[in-house]
Design a protein around this motif. Structure first.
Motif, PDB file in Angstrom:
ATOM      1  N   LEU A   1       1.003  -1.346   0.000  1.00 44.44           N
ATOM      2  CA  LEU A   1       0.160  -0.019  -0.041  1.00 44.44           C
ATOM      3  C   LEU A   1       0.767   1.127  -0.039  1.00 44.44           C
ATOM      4  N   GLY A   2       0.703   2.142  -0.861  1.00 40.16           N
ATOM      5  CA  GLY A   2       1.495   3.198  -1.149  1.00 40.16           C
ATOM      6  C   GLY A   2       2.840   2.653  -1.706  1.00 40.16           C
ATOM      7  N   CYS A   3       2.584   2.011  -2.671  1.00 41.22           N
ATOM      8  CA  CYS A   3       3.879   1.095  -2.950  1.00 41.22           C
ATOM      9  C   CYS A   3       4.871   1.935  -3.884  1.00 41.22           C
TER      10      CYS A   3
ATOM     11  N   ALA B   1       9.995  -7.385  -3.571  1.00 44.51           N
ATOM     12  CA  ALA B   1      10.881  -8.107  -2.789  1.00 44.51           C
ATOM     13  C   ALA B   1      10.463  -9.449  -1.897  1.00 44.51           C
ATOM     14  N   VAL B   2       9.092  -9.378  -1.631  1.00 47.91           N
ATOM     15  CA  VAL B   2       8.400 -10.571  -0.928  1.00 47.91           C
ATOM     16  C   VAL B   2       8.364 -11.680  -1.884  1.00 47.91           C
ATOM     17  N   ALA B   3       7.638 -11.100  -3.150  1.00 49.70           N
ATOM     18  CA  ALA B   3       7.126 -12.087  -4.023  1.00 49.70           C
ATOM     19  C   ALA B   3       8.372 -12.885  -4.635  1.00 49.70           C
ATOM     20  N   ALA B   4       9.612 -12.224  -4.872  1.00 53.62           N
ATOM     21  CA  ALA B   4      10.776 -12.763  -5.227  1.00 53.62           C
ATOM     22  C   ALA B   4      11.414 -13.983  -4.222  1.00 53.62           C
ATOM     23  N   GLU B   5      10.879 -14.069  -3.062  1.00 54.48           N
ATOM     24  CA  GLU B   5      11.125 -14.954  -2.143  1.00 54.48           C
ATOM     25  C   GLU B   5       9.912 -16.040  -1.926  1.00 54.48           C
ATOM     26  N   ARG B   6       8.705 -15.756  -2.025  1.00 57.99           N
ATOM     27  CA  ARG B   6       7.594 -16.423  -1.808  1.00 57.99           C
ATOM     28  C   ARG B   6       6.571 -16.533  -2.903  1.00 57.99           C
ATOM     29  N   PRO B   7       6.075 -17.550  -3.195  1.00 54.97           N
ATOM     30  CA  PRO B   7       5.016 -17.497  -4.214  1.00 54.97           C
ATOM     31  C   PRO B   7       3.704 -16.944  -3.650  1.00 54.97           C
ATOM     32  N   VAL B   8       3.326 -15.496  -3.868  1.00 50.83           N
ATOM     33  CA  VAL B   8       2.097 -14.995  -3.294  1.00 50.83           C
ATOM     34  C   VAL B   8       1.162 -14.376  -4.314  1.00 50.83           C
ATOM     35  N   GLU B   9       0.018 -13.910  -3.942  1.00 49.35           N
ATOM     36  CA  GLU B   9      -0.934 -13.254  -4.806  1.00 49.35           C
ATOM     37  C   GLU B   9      -0.584 -11.917  -4.370  1.00 49.35           C
ATOM     38  N   LEU B  10      -0.114 -11.058  -5.236  1.00 51.49           N
ATOM     39  CA  LEU B  10       0.682  -9.744  -5.045  1.00 51.49           C
ATOM     40  C   LEU B  10      -0.341  -8.600  -5.511  1.00 51.49           C
ATOM     41  N   HIS B  11      -0.809  -7.730  -4.705  1.00 52.47           N
ATOM     42  CA  HIS B  11      -1.300  -6.638  -5.109  1.00 52.47           C
ATOM     43  C   HIS B  11      -0.714  -5.259  -4.563  1.00 52.47           C
ATOM     44  N   ALA B  12      -0.759  -4.144  -5.369  1.00 52.71           N
ATOM     45  CA  ALA B  12      -0.115  -3.005  -5.031  1.00 52.71           C
ATOM     46  C   ALA B  12      -0.862  -1.729  -5.288  1.00 52.71           C
ATOM     47  N   ALA B  13      -0.736  -0.550  -4.533  1.00 47.03           N
ATOM     48  CA  ALA B  13      -1.368   0.537  -5.029  1.00 47.03           C
ATOM     49  C   ALA B  13      -0.614   1.728  -4.667  1.00 47.03           C
ATOM     50  N   ASP B  14      -1.115   2.948  -5.552  1.00 51.23           N
ATOM     51  CA  ASP B  14      -0.487   4.244  -4.907  1.00 51.23           C
ATOM     52  C   ASP B  14      -1.385   5.318  -5.520  1.00 51.23           C
ATOM     53  N   ILE B  15      -1.202   6.564  -5.145  1.00 49.67           N
ATOM     54  CA  ILE B  15      -1.860   7.531  -5.597  1.00 49.67           C
ATOM     55  C   ILE B  15      -1.275   8.303  -6.476  1.00 49.67           C
ATOM     56  N   GLU B  16      -0.258   7.935  -6.776  1.00 56.20           N
ATOM     57  CA  GLU B  16       0.538   8.872  -7.778  1.00 56.20           C
ATOM     58  C   GLU B  16       0.504   8.018  -9.296  1.00 56.20           C
ATOM     59  N   LEU B  17       0.138   8.715 -10.362  1.00 54.76           N
ATOM     60  CA  LEU B  17       0.276   8.026 -11.484  1.00 54.76           C
ATOM     61  C   LEU B  17       1.459   7.538 -11.961  1.00 54.76           C
ATOM     62  N   ALA B  18       2.426   8.492 -11.655  1.00 57.11           N
ATOM     63  CA  ALA B  18       4.065   8.061 -12.074  1.00 57.11           C
ATOM     64  C   ALA B  18       4.426   6.927 -11.441  1.00 57.11           C
ATOM     65  N   ALA B  19       3.733   6.793 -10.026  1.00 53.79           N
ATOM     66  CA  ALA B  19       4.348   5.649  -9.282  1.00 53.79           C
ATOM     67  C   ALA B  19       3.715   4.266  -9.821  1.00 53.79           C
TER      68      ALA B  19
ATOM     69  N   TYR C   1      -2.841  -0.737  -8.665  1.00 50.57           N
ATOM     70  CA  TYR C   1      -3.828   0.010  -8.909  1.00 50.57           C
ATOM     71  C   TYR C   1      -3.640   1.383  -8.528  1.00 50.57           C
ATOM     72  N   GLN C   2      -4.312   2.378  -8.918  1.00 52.84           N
ATOM     73  CA  GLN C   2      -4.255   3.824  -8.793  1.00 52.84           C
ATOM     74  C   GLN C   2      -5.199   4.094  -7.743  1.00 52.84           C
ATOM     75  N   GLY C   3      -4.875   4.854  -6.725  1.00 51.46           N
ATOM     76  CA  GLY C   3      -6.061   5.338  -5.819  1.00 51.46           C
ATOM     77  C   GLY C   3      -5.438   5.641  -4.386  1.00 51.46           C
ATOM     78  N   ASP C   4      -6.103   6.327  -3.503  1.00 50.65           N
ATOM     79  CA  ASP C   4      -5.835   6.594  -2.239  1.00 50.65           C
ATOM     80  C   ASP C   4      -5.993   5.469  -1.157  1.00 50.65           C
ATOM     81  N   LEU C   5      -4.861   5.014  -0.814  1.00 47.67           N
ATOM     82  CA  LEU C   5      -4.664   3.904   0.184  1.00 47.67           C
ATOM     83  C   LEU C   5      -5.816   2.877  -0.164  1.00 47.67           C
ATOM     84  N   PHE C   6      -6.611   2.522   0.781  1.00 46.22           N
ATOM     85  CA  PHE C   6      -7.504   1.289   0.518  1.00 46.22           C
ATOM     86  C   PHE C   6      -8.589   1.324  -0.520  1.00 46.22           C
ATOM     87  N   SER C   7      -8.890   2.608  -0.743  1.00 49.84           N
ATOM     88  CA  SER C   7      -9.785   3.136  -1.864  1.00 49.84           C
ATOM     89  C   SER C   7      -9.758   2.546  -3.020  1.00 49.84           C
ATOM     90  N   ALA C   8      -8.143   2.393  -3.325  1.00 52.65           N
ATOM     91  CA  ALA C   8      -7.930   1.938  -4.631  1.00 52.65           C
ATOM     92  C   ALA C   8      -7.846   0.555  -4.612  1.00 52.65           C
TER      93      ALA C   8
END
Length: 262
Positions: free
Chosen positions: A103-105, A113-131, A147-154
């Motif tokens: 969150l706020g990735c 870095a977590v996914a590189a060491e464990r097989p996981v279901e990965l999601h990420a979000a940030d409010i900044e389009l560039a990010a 996803y793009q959006g403000d914290l959990f709302s994304a």
């Protein structure tokens, strides 16, 4: 990387220019530029940008994080080495198949870095389009979604109550202390990625207010804080129904507040 490891590139003039510009680690930086540039012309442009004050990672287009090359575009927060401790703590409780949210990735470095060491279901979000654009290049390579959006709302609603590991390296610099940061951060990274409000805890409070609703029972949230803020952030998590404690790495001067959902 040593200078001798890049024999095909004439490094001495580059080292001299970087050192004259005040780069403390001129030899290391020159070697990294040489290993990244496609030719001498591009290398010269990269050196000019570095001398002008652009962060090395933005010059290179990548940052090293837990042994990975993470793409980092201009205007995107650069992952810090101390934050590797947050990932190390998260990996202790991350099992194969876990649902992980960064969150706020920013660049997405933590989740990757977590996914590189464990097989996981990965999601990420940030409010900044560039990010978001930058993170997509990193996260999607590991099968994740950004996803793009403000914290959990994304986040998609179906993740609510399903998250095993919540990585929330959100801003924690007090507003009136941003002016004290090194120019590389203050001038080249978005203030939204740095500004934690009057006491540095504004965004942490927002994360804590909703974290329990998104975590599975026994799920964990990980938040980086300064030493003096960590006890305050721990109290914030506890006030929002999480069992919380602080982990510290003195070598990295890193402090991570960890909350566990009941």
């Amino acid at each position: 990387m040593s200078v001798s490891s890049v024999p095909s590139f004439e490094l001495a003039p580059v080292v001299d220019r970087l050192r004259a510009a005040g780069c403390v680690f001129a030899e290391d930086e020159a070697a990294l530029i040489a290993s990244t540039a496609r030719d001498q012309v591009e290398a010269a442009v990269m050196v000019d940008r570095r001398i002008a004050g652009l962060p090395l990672e933005h010059v290179l287009g990548w940052a090293s994080f837990r042994g990975l090359r993470i793409a980092v575009d201009p205007g995107v927060f650069i992952p810090r080495r101390r934050t590797e401790f947050l990932v190390a703590e998260a990996l202790q409780v991350t099992t194969p198949g876990a649902v992980v949210v960064d969150l706020g990735c920013g660049s997405g470095a933590l989740g990757v870095a977590v996914a590189a060491e464990r097989p996981v279901e990965l999601h990420a979000a940030d409010i900044e389009l560039a990010a978001v654009r930058c993170a997509a290049r990193n996260v999607e390579a590991w099968g994740g979604t950004v996803y793009q959006g403000d914290l959990f709302s994304a986040l998609p609603a179906e993740l609510r109550g399903r998250v095993d590991v919540l990585l929330a390296n959100v801003p924690y610099v007090p507003t009136n202390e941003i002016r004290l940061l090194p120019p590389e951060a203050r001038l080249y990274e978005p203030h939204v990625t740095l500004d934690g409000g009057p006491d540095g805890l504004a965004t942490v409070r927002r994360v804590a207010a909703e974290a329990a609703a998104w975590l599975v029972p026994g799920g964990h949230v990980f938040v980086e804080m300064s030493e003096h803020q960590a006890p305050l952030a721990r109290a914030v998590l506890q006030e929002n129904g999480l069992t919380a404690y602080v982990a510290t790495d003195e070598e990295l001067t890193a402090n991570v507040v960890i909350g566990v959902a009941d």
